[in-house]
Design an enzyme around this catalytic site. Structure first.
Site, PDB file in Angstrom:
ATOM      1  N   LEU A  83       4.741  11.832   1.962  1.00 27.75           N
ATOM      2  CA  LEU A  83       3.430  12.282   1.454  1.00 27.75           C
ATOM      3  C   LEU A  83       2.429  11.142   1.375  1.00 27.75           C
ATOM      4  O   LEU A  83       2.764  10.062   0.897  1.00 27.75           O
ATOM      5  CB  LEU A  83       3.592  12.875   0.053  1.00 27.75           C
ATOM      6  N   LYS A 115      13.131   7.047   5.915  1.00 28.57           N
ATOM      7  CA  LYS A 115      11.961   6.875   5.045  1.00 28.57           C
ATOM      8  C   LYS A 115      11.413   5.442   5.119  1.00 28.57           C
ATOM      9  O   LYS A 115      10.224   5.214   5.317  1.00 28.57           O
ATOM     10  CB  LYS A 115      12.363   7.230   3.603  1.00 28.57           C
ATOM     11  N   PHE A 142      -3.420   4.766  12.635  1.00 28.39           N
ATOM     12  CA  PHE A 142      -2.941   3.540  11.982  1.00 28.39           C
ATOM     13  C   PHE A 142      -3.213   2.299  12.823  1.00 28.39           C
ATOM     14  O   PHE A 142      -2.458   1.342  12.799  1.00 28.39           O
ATOM     15  CB  PHE A 142      -1.466   3.669  11.565  1.00 28.39           C
ATOM     16  N   ALA A 177      -8.285  -1.751  12.126  1.00 29.10           N
ATOM     17  CA  ALA A 177      -8.205  -3.126  11.627  1.00 29.10           C
ATOM     18  C   ALA A 177      -9.014  -3.245  10.342  1.00 29.10           C
ATOM     19  O   ALA A 177      -9.962  -2.494  10.111  1.00 29.10           O
ATOM     20  CB  ALA A 177      -8.744  -4.081  12.681  1.00 29.10           C
ATOM     21  N   GLY A 178      -8.652  -4.174   9.498  1.00 30.52           N
ATOM     22  CA  GLY A 178      -9.386  -4.357   8.249  1.00 30.52           C
ATOM     23  C   GLY A 178      -8.722  -5.385   7.362  1.00 30.52           C
ATOM     24  O   GLY A 178      -8.073  -6.316   7.852  1.00 30.52           O
ATOM     25  N   CYS A 234       3.229   2.238  -1.872  1.00 34.33           N
ATOM     26  CA  CYS A 234       4.356   2.491  -0.959  1.00 34.33           C
ATOM     27  C   CYS A 234       4.584   1.409   0.080  1.00 34.33           C
ATOM     28  O   CYS A 234       5.657   0.823   0.123  1.00 34.33           O
ATOM     29  CB  CYS A 234       4.148   3.831  -0.273  1.00 34.33           C
TER      30      CYS A 234
HETATM   31  C1  UGA Z   1       2.089   6.072   2.858  1.00 31.98           C
HETATM   32  C2  UGA Z   1       2.569   6.834   4.101  1.00 31.98           C
HETATM   33  O1  UGA Z   1       1.459   7.070   4.978  1.00 31.98           O
HETATM   34  C3  UGA Z   1       3.201   8.167   3.718  1.00 31.98           C
HETATM   35  O2  UGA Z   1       3.715   8.820   4.878  1.00 31.98           O
HETATM   36  C4  UGA Z   1       4.355   7.884   2.739  1.00 31.98           C
HETATM   37  O3  UGA Z   1       4.997   9.073   2.321  1.00 31.98           O
HETATM   38  C5  UGA Z   1       3.809   7.173   1.518  1.00 31.98           C
HETATM   39  O4  UGA Z   1       3.194   5.924   1.942  1.00 31.98           O
HETATM   40  C6  UGA Z   1       4.950   6.948   0.566  1.00 31.98           C
HETATM   41  O5  UGA Z   1       5.892   6.215   0.919  1.00 31.98           O
HETATM   42  O6  UGA Z   1       5.002   7.604  -0.470  1.00 31.98           O
HETATM   43  P1  UGA Z   1      -0.090   6.177   1.283  1.00 31.98           P
HETATM   44  O7  UGA Z   1       0.473   4.995   0.565  1.00 31.98           O
HETATM   45  O8  UGA Z   1      -0.628   7.311   0.497  1.00 31.98           O
HETATM   46  O9  UGA Z   1       1.049   6.829   2.252  1.00 31.98           O
HETATM   47  O10 UGA Z   1      -1.258   5.626   2.175  1.00 31.98           O
HETATM   48  P2  UGA Z   1      -1.702   5.557   3.708  1.00 31.98           P
HETATM   49  O11 UGA Z   1      -2.702   6.605   3.981  1.00 31.98           O
HETATM   50  O12 UGA Z   1      -0.531   5.480   4.602  1.00 31.98           O
HETATM   51  O13 UGA Z   1      -2.453   4.141   3.698  1.00 31.98           O
HETATM   52  C7  UGA Z   1      -1.787   2.946   3.273  1.00 31.98           C
HETATM   53  C8  UGA Z   1      -2.687   1.753   3.390  1.00 31.98           C
HETATM   54  O14 UGA Z   1      -2.893   1.397   4.762  1.00 31.98           O
HETATM   55  C9  UGA Z   1      -4.089   1.944   2.795  1.00 31.98           C
HETATM   56  O15 UGA Z   1      -4.428   0.778   2.080  1.00 31.98           O
HETATM   57  C10 UGA Z   1      -4.979   2.111   4.021  1.00 31.98           C
HETATM   58  O16 UGA Z   1      -6.311   1.708   3.789  1.00 31.98           O
HETATM   59  C11 UGA Z   1      -4.277   1.183   5.004  1.00 31.98           C
HETATM   60  N1  UGA Z   1      -4.532   1.511   6.425  1.00 31.98           N
HETATM   61  C12 UGA Z   1      -4.153   2.721   6.938  1.00 31.98           C
HETATM   62  C13 UGA Z   1      -5.127   0.564   7.248  1.00 31.98           C
HETATM   63  O17 UGA Z   1      -5.469  -0.561   6.812  1.00 31.98           O
HETATM   64  N2  UGA Z   1      -5.320   0.856   8.579  1.00 31.98           N
HETATM   65  C14 UGA Z   1      -4.949   2.050   9.109  1.00 31.98           C
HETATM   66  O18 UGA Z   1      -5.140   2.252  10.334  1.00 31.98           O
HETATM   67  C15 UGA Z   1      -4.359   3.001   8.274  1.00 31.98           C
END
Ligand code: UGA
Length: 452
Positions: free
Chosen positions: A157, A208, A253, A256-257, A264
């Site tokens: 999630l 996971k 995913f 860049a940033g 998580c």
């Molecule tokens: C993440 C996973 O996407 C879920 O599938 C997983 O279930 C969850 O962890 C968990 O283990 O419970 P989440 O932590 O809600 O979900 O956030 P994401 O949307 O995956 O983003 C994580 C981080 O990566 C954020 O800080 C986001 O800004 C960053 N991000 C994401 C990037 O810097 N670049 C990207 O291209 C995508």
């Protein structure tokens, strides 16, 4: 209709499942040891910021398919399935802290009823081998004649999309060796029409961690390429688009940033690293993923330092504090790390976040919290955009420019339209935008041909 108890039912994962399973027509009791949370939930108030949750919570409370309690004696006996959704935070060395899981497993065991069979569904993210540990603890505490099975069923999630991801999963992973129990849990997920992968416990548990580590690796990969773009005069957004169009790679995913945060990715990459070390391996790739991530934040601050010729007493506006858009969660947020680094270097931090203000008041008491991005930018030498809230893209940058005392916009998420910002007379800096820098350098010294 199945009777289901969700242990950890006040947390992100547990509350999401409690509400969604009730929505699917089951009789659900959410169990949480936090009495305050349970009281709020029974009144229909969600302690969690999550799209669609308040409405679905109230609907199912009203339909009497859902209730919350702190009492195992009320929740476990009579349940056909017990979802285990307690948290697995990190210990200081990165290893997963299993205290909540152990104590929940003992309490579940104690309350099983002789002559009945209960299926315990492990949702918590637990190191490989924990399903056996849970089964061992439950067996130790269960009364004679109480039968049970454990199924590993990891969740995938995303915060902000919890209900969507529960009700429309890409896949359901079920691990275990009890065929009858696997069948019952598979049937529960039947209405969601997702592919179901059946495997052993250990593979399910590892899926996971490997999924999160792979996504984190994609982000660190593109952030590493962004550094290269800055050096070589390329644009990382175009590079990401160019590689992401290959269906073997995929476009997601690859933004860049300033790196990933949240409760998580950092925790799970750390725990997987510890598992690999514990197994006698040298997880070089996982370590590099974390190092590149930390570096992304340090480099962002260093860039501000360079552009402002020092950070001491500089006023910086931070746009966005949550670890990503659509949430008020500050856990492991890159923005929080950046705010702290800025203040340690003497800067005055002003900040805006559309959702995380309340959490930020507790977590970052020295940051001046503002009601709007323009208010945060007032008198600022630079703006640093840290969370990609879409509303920042549509701002009136002429108004932003008027309110600032400097002219630098550092976009840590490559969210803004650079030409829009520049048209307001502001200087735009993104991440991995080496092509922009090369153009600026050419403009400053046109007689020197680039690459000559
Ligand atoms: C993440 C996973 O996407 C879920 O599938 C997983 O279930 C969850 O962890 C968990 O283990 O419970 P989440 O932590 O809600 O979900 O956030 P994401 O949307 O995956 O983003 C994580 C981080 O990566 C954020 O800080 C986001 O800004 C960053 N991000 C994401 C990037 O810097 N670049 C990207 O291209 C995508």
């Amino acid at each position: 209709m199945t009777r289901i108890c969700v242990v950890g039912g006040g947390g992100y994962v547990g509350l999401g499942y409690a509400v969604a399973l009730a929505e699917l027509g089951h009789d659900v009791v959410g169990l949480d040891i936090a009495a305050g949370r349970v009281a709020l939930l029974n009144q229909g108030t969600s302690p969690i910021y999550e799209v669609g949750l308040p409405e679905m919570l109230r609907r199912n409370l009203d339909a009497a398919r859902l209730r919350f309690t702190t009492d195992y004696a009320e929740a476990v006996p009579g349940s056909d399935l017990v979802f285990l959704c307690t948290g697995t935070p990190s210990l200081s060395d990165g290893e997963a802290d299993l205290r909540q899981v152990r104590s929940a497993a003992a309490s579940i065991g104690m309350h099983l009823v002789p002559g009945t069979r209960t299926i315990i569904v492990n949702k918590s993210t637990m190191p490989v081998g924990t399903a056996d540990l849970v089964a061992g603890i439950v067996a130790e505490y269960a009364p004679e004649g109480a039968r049970f099975a454990v199924i590993s069923n990891p969740e995938f999630l995303r915060e902000g999309r919890v209900l969507h991801d529960i009700l429309r999963p890409d896949r359901v992973v079920l691990g275990g060796d009890d065929e009858e129990a696997l069948e019952i849990v598979a049937e529960l997920y039947g209405p969601l029409q997702a592919p179901i992968l059946r495997t052993d416990h250990r593979s399910a548990e590892l899926i996971k961690y490997a999924a999160n580590a792979f996504l984190a690796t994609k982000i660190s990969f593109i952030n590493d390429i962004a550094r290269l773009c800055e050096r070589l005069g390329a644009d990382v957004t175009d590079v990401a688009e160019g590689i992401g169009a290959d269906e073997r790679i995929g476009p997601r995913f690859l933004h860049a940033g300033i790196g990933f945060g949240g409760s998580c990715f950092p925790k799970d990459v750390g725990a997987l690293t510890r598992m690999a070390e514990g197994a006698g391996l040298h997880p070089g790739l996982l370590r590099a993923v974390m190092e590149i991530n930390r570096d992304a934040q340090r480099r962002f601050v260093a860039r501000a330092d360079e552009l402002l010729a020092g950070l001491d007493r500089r006023v910086i506006a931070i746009w966005g504090l949550a670890f990503k858009e659509g949430t008020d969660d500050l856990r492991e947020s890159p923005a929080v790390a950046i705010a702290e680094m800025l203040m340690e270097r003497g800067a005055i931090a002003r900040a805006h976040d559309p959702a995380a203000r309340e959490n930020a008041a507790r977590r970052l008491p020295r940051v001046i919290l503002c009601d709007s991005p323009v208010e945060a930018a007032t008198g600022a030498d630079a703006v640093m955009l840290c969370t990609p809230w879409p509303e920042y893209r549509d701002l009136d940058f002429t108004e932003v420019a008027r309110s600032m005392s400097g002219d630098i916009i550092l976009d840590g998420r490559n969210l803004l339209d650079a030409s829009h910002v520049a048209a307001a007379g502001l200087r735009y800096e993104g991440i991995g935008k080496g092509a922009d820098r090369a153009r600026a350098a050419d403009a400053a010294s046109p007689q020197v041909a680039r690459g000559a």
